[in-house]
Design a protein around this motif. Structure first.
Motif: not given
Length: 808
Positions: A603-616
């Motif tokens: 919804y917030m248009k965050i790059p998916p790879r950035h999401m993966f990195i911060v979650q991990l």
């Protein structure tokens, strides 16, 4: 990100309904849809748009900033909006069309097909906006460290405070603003990659990533319960390295299922995930024009409440612990066992027991400000029925021979009322010895503990029936739409970013799955083939449970199912039981938490790879800190997890240990078999199937009556946390909810909208930091004895059963 569910004491999550999304302050001037402003400048224009609130029926509604006219209905039925609402929405969207769109290949008029999403989520994006910046790493690491330390520290305490994403959302905004003013703007080049500590103004995408970084795994991991009971109760320490691998595999395996289910649970527009819409609105709220003049801002309110909470907690935590629970009946009748049982907080029913301690109010259920008033009424009604009606009747009539036990506790007993010593019935390898068990006698639990399991059984079926009756047709339609509907605007905007390839998630699964087998085999926790079986549970249920949650905002719990499977499959093995539950149940819940965050990023248009990195990264860092804190406390606090170790009494771990004995060492076959006194509680499965039906009929028959406010799954869900949750904590939590979400929300609504969220976060944060400071200052100091220094004035409640006292 949606707020995590509060720490459910004892991890007995038979039912885990996700209540109506957390109400948040509504925007005075929400964010323009085409840009994210430089908050150092006020030279930008904000068009009128819709604000967001939660009314006293637990419904989300939207209002225009000029008149605050209620226009929408519930999150569960977003398609049923009135014509007036649609007209107002059209006017708003027409105004939004005047804003410049930086995305050239998307039609300005295109938006989500669902009204609820259309009103909360922007249909614009700036693909050039930076997101994973140096500021994200600095603040993400800091907030992850603080939340992980605080939450694990308080996990072992009697009042289990838990800081959630709301605190990070609030504090990250001013912190990011300050860094944008003080960090150097010089550009660096590292391995050909150009970057800067301060690329420009702090923006909303950085804000979202910091929050997801800090909350990816900030709550105490379920696996730490296993580590704790092995070390404290079973006297077989797993060791730090093995414990770390155990925690990481259980946490990270959820990423695999989250990533591999994206096309079913994240990408389709029909998968709304209503709770994330509250977070979307809150993030946009923070990035409005900030008034730094004389008006009291939310940040100032936070720091005022933080300071007051920090200072006041010295009184109930150290100077006068008696103020944490003021049991009126115990003071009136100090020698009456019934009065003590009715009024005590921890071993009684909490009647006429009040508090002057915010940790008592918010530590178990979370802040009362986060619950809509009507949902709180449903929850408290269920508490009254279970704790103040059913429990006294069953206990004082000596049902199942429980009259010689305390009225309320998670501890286990022999038939004569003495404590149950598991070491008398175990083999050297910690399995059940049938001969010793027959000689020592069967385990006994209190009437309330036993009936709470039965109500938990009913709650699972009740929720499934409730979802079928209320959302069955909608779920069917949404699933069909998700397969037939073209990509919506948000999915097409996300095509600007490089997606995380499936092989990343598959590789992560292979590594975690292999490691989990090695750990379980080497440390004799569970045979390898049961690891395989445990993995099948999330593999089968993640998508269907995720679809239910994405549409209805309800998450059926599966831990009872996993307990039955391993309980019958490996009876007499308590560690295998809890290990199977970790990999079978927690993997799925962790996956759904991560999917919810992925939808927020969508919804917030965050790059998916950035999401993966911060979650991990957040999970790795949080897991290490949490385990380090756990070992530090277990090795340094004398008598930890016992009454003598107060306030580090580990009420959740005590209940988890009892569950390991009941479901693992003894096993459901003996515990609920035909010869067991607790066999009748199994029939509550059938009762659960019937409970929602009459209420559903009355709601349809009388659509304007009070029946519309009744939510049966919410009402009976409280049984899943009783015990170990202190009964008086629920009472005072409800009083707090009445004050904030009924009186103030109704009569001072403007104040509530602006400051309630900041007040709650400030009180929680100040209390948490104060508790840690006091532990450092007074760990080896004892307050001089006086009336207020005694935290327990209802001592007869835990010292024996009513029948024993009555006979004597």
């Amino acid at each position: 990100m949606p707020n995590r569910a509060p720490n459910n004491g004892g991890r007995r999550e038979e039912l885990r309904p996700v209540l109506s999304p957390t109400p948040t302050p509504t925007p005075q001037q929400p964010l323009p849809d085409d840009s994210f402003p430089d908050i150092r400048s006020e030279q930008w224009r904000t068009p009128d748009t819709l604000g967001l609130d939660v009314n006293n029926q637990g419904q989300i509604f939207y209002f225009a900033n000029d008149d605050k006219t209620e226009t929408a209905t519930t999150t569960a039925t977003p398609q049923l909006h009135s014509n007036e609402y649609i007209s107002k929405l059209a006017e708003v969207n027409e105004k939004q069309d005047t804003v410049k769109d930086n995305t050239d290949d998307v039609d300005d008029d295109e938006d989500s097909p669902y009204d609820l999403v259309r009103c909360a989520v922007s249909n614009k994006d700036e693909p050039e906006m930076y997101s994973l910046t140096f500021r994200v790493w600095i603040l993400g690491v800091i907030f992850t460290g603080v939340l992980s330390f605080v939450n694990q520290f308080f996990f072992y305490r009697q009042n289990q405070l838990s800081l959630g994403g709301s605190v990070v959302q609030l504090l990250a905004f001013p912190a990011g603003y300050v860094l944008s003013r003080v960090l150097p703007t010089h550009q660096f080049t590292t391995f050909g990659y150009k970057w800067s500590m301060n690329p420009g103004p702090f923006n909303i995408k950085e804000h979202v990533l910091i929050s997801i970084f800090a909350t990816a795994s900030s709550g105490s991991p379920y696996a730490i319960d296993v580590v704790t009971i092995k070390k404290i109760w079973y006297k077989s320490d797993l060791g730090f390295v093995a414990s770390m691998l155990f925690i990481l595999t259980s946490q990270l395996m959820g990423y695999s299922f989250a990533g591999l289910t994206r096309q079913f649970l994240v990408y389709p527009a029909a998968m709304i995930w209503p709770a994330t819409l509250i977070s979307v609105t809150l993030f946009r709220t923070f990035h409005e024009i900030q008034n730094f003049g004389s008006r009291l801002t939310r940040t100032r309110m936070f720091w005022m409440c933080f300071t007051g909470s920090f200072l006041w907690y010295f009184v109930p935590n150290f100077i006068a612990p008696a103020l944490s629970y003021i049991a009126i009946l115990c003071y009136i009748a100090p020698n009456n066992v019934i009065a003590h049982q009715l009024s005590d907080a921890y071993n009684g029913l909490g009647m006429l027991n009040f508090t002057l301690d915010w940790s008592t109010i918010s530590s178990n259920m979370g802040s009362p400000i986060a619950y809509p008033w009507v949902m709180a009424c449903n929850l408290f009604a269920g508490f009254v029925v279970v704790m103040w009606i059913i429990t006294p009747i069953g206990y004082y009539s000596n049902t199942w021979g429980t009259g010689n036990l305390p009225i309320y506790t998670a501890h286990l007993f022999r038939a004569n009322g003495s404590s149950y010593d598991i070491h008398q019935i175990m083999t050297p390898d910690q399995h059940l010895d049938l001969a010793k068990y027959a000689a020592y006698g069967p385990v006994r639990m209190t009437f309330q503990f036993a009936i709470s399991y039965g109500i938990g059984f009913a709650a699972i079926i009740t929720l499934l029936v409730y979802i079928g009756l209320h959302y069955g047709e909608e779920i069917y339609q949404r699933v069909r739409q998700s397969r037939e509907m073209d990509e919506d605007i948000h999915m097409r905007l996300m095509r600007h970013y490089t997606e995380v390839p499936h092989w990343w998630y598959i590789a992560l699964f292979v590594v975690t799955f292999t490691t989990s087998i090695i750990i379980c085999e080497v440390y004799h926790m569970m045979p390898w083939y049961w690891v395989v079986v445990s993995t099948v549970v999330p593999l089968v249920f993640t998508i269907p449970i995720g679809i239910i949650q994405a549409i209805s905002n309800q998450q059926p719990g599966l831990n009872v199912i996993t307990e039955f499977i391993i309980g019958y499959g490996m009876p007499g093995n308590p560690i295998a039981n809890v290990t199977f539950k970790v990999y079978g149940y927690i993997t799925m819940t962790q996956a759904l938490n991560l999917v919810s965050d992925l939808k927020l990023g969508h919804y917030m248009k965050i790059p998916p790879r950035h999401m993966f990195i911060v979650q991990l990264a957040g999970t790795l860092l949080a897991s290490f800190i949490e385990l380090a804190v756990a070992y530090w406390l277990m090795n340094t606090v004398k008598n930890i997890c016992t009454p003598e170790g107060y306030p580090f009494t580990c009420i959740s771990a005590n209940t988890f240990y009892s569950a390991s004995v009941l479901w693992g060492l003894i096993g459901p076959g003996k515990l609920f078999g035909t010869t067991s006194p607790y066999h009748p509680v199994l029939y509550l499965f059938f009762v659960g199937a019937l409970l929602p039906v009459p209420v559903w009929y009355l709601q349809r028959r009388y659509p304007r009556s009070a029946w519309q406010y009744v939510n049966v799954p919410v009402a009976i869900s409280i049984a899943g946390a009783m015990p170990p949750m202190p009964a008086a904590s629920i009472v005072n939590w409800f009083i707090g909810c009445f004050v904030f979400n009924y009186l103030i929300h109704k009569y001072r609504n403007t104040w509530w909208q602006r400051y309630a969220f900041s007040l709650s976060a400030g009180l929680d944060s100040g209390l948490a930091i104060s508790g840690i400071v006091q532990f450092g200052l007074f760990a080896k100091t004892t307050m001089p004895a006086w009336w207020g220094s005694d935290a327990n004035h209802c001592k007869l409640a835990s010292s024996g059963g009513f029948l024993n006292r009555h006979k004597s």
